[in-house]
Design a protein around this motif. Structure first.
Motif, mmCIF file in Angstrom:
data_model
loop_
_atom_site.group_PDB
_atom_site.id
_atom_site.type_symbol
_atom_site.label_atom_id
_atom_site.label_comp_id
_atom_site.label_asym_id
_atom_site.label_seq_id
_atom_site.Cartn_x
_atom_site.Cartn_y
_atom_site.Cartn_z
ATOM 1 N N VAL A 1 23.844 37.867 48.603
ATOM 2 C CA VAL A 1 24.727 36.815 49.104
ATOM 3 C C VAL A 1 23.948 35.511 49.098
ATOM 4 N N ALA B 1 29.894 31.196 50.510
ATOM 5 C CA ALA B 1 28.886 32.034 49.865
ATOM 6 C C ALA B 1 29.338 32.479 48.485
ATOM 7 N N ILE C 1 28.766 35.844 46.153
ATOM 8 C CA ILE C 1 28.350 37.234 46.305
ATOM 9 C C ILE C 1 28.159 37.836 44.920
#
Length: 95
Positions: A17, A64, A66
């Motif tokens: 992440v 974020a 991922i």
């Protein structure tokens, strides 16, 4: 003779992440462009644009990125690509 235990080779599941919330909130970092950059640049088996189902890249809003890999995948490679992106957009000195 005791029974032999058979072991399957475990497939590595790597999940990374990348937190981009701080620069994205300050409007100095384009999360969509970074996601596209990773899609275009990540190499699988020595070739770009070869992600298939082995590596998936998703975005969690502006918080974020991922990266999930079902193959051997290093964190250092993501750091390298992130620094390359920042240098390309002249953000390396600021972040």
């Amino acid at each position: 003779m005791p029974a032999q235990k058979t072991t399957k080779a475990k497939r590595p599941n790597n999940r990374y992440v990348i937190d981009v919330s701080a620069p994205a909130d300050d409007k100095i970092f384009d999360v969509a462009a970074f996601e596209k950059f990773l899609h275009d640049r990540i190499k699988v088996a020595g070739r770009t644009n070869n992600l298939t189902e082995q590596v998936t890249i998703s975005r969690d809003g502006n918080k974020a990125i991922i990266v999930e890999a079902k193959i051997d995948f290093s964190k250092r490679y993501l750091k390298y690509l992130t620094k390359k992106f920042l240098k390309k957009h002249n953000l390396r000195d600021w972040l």
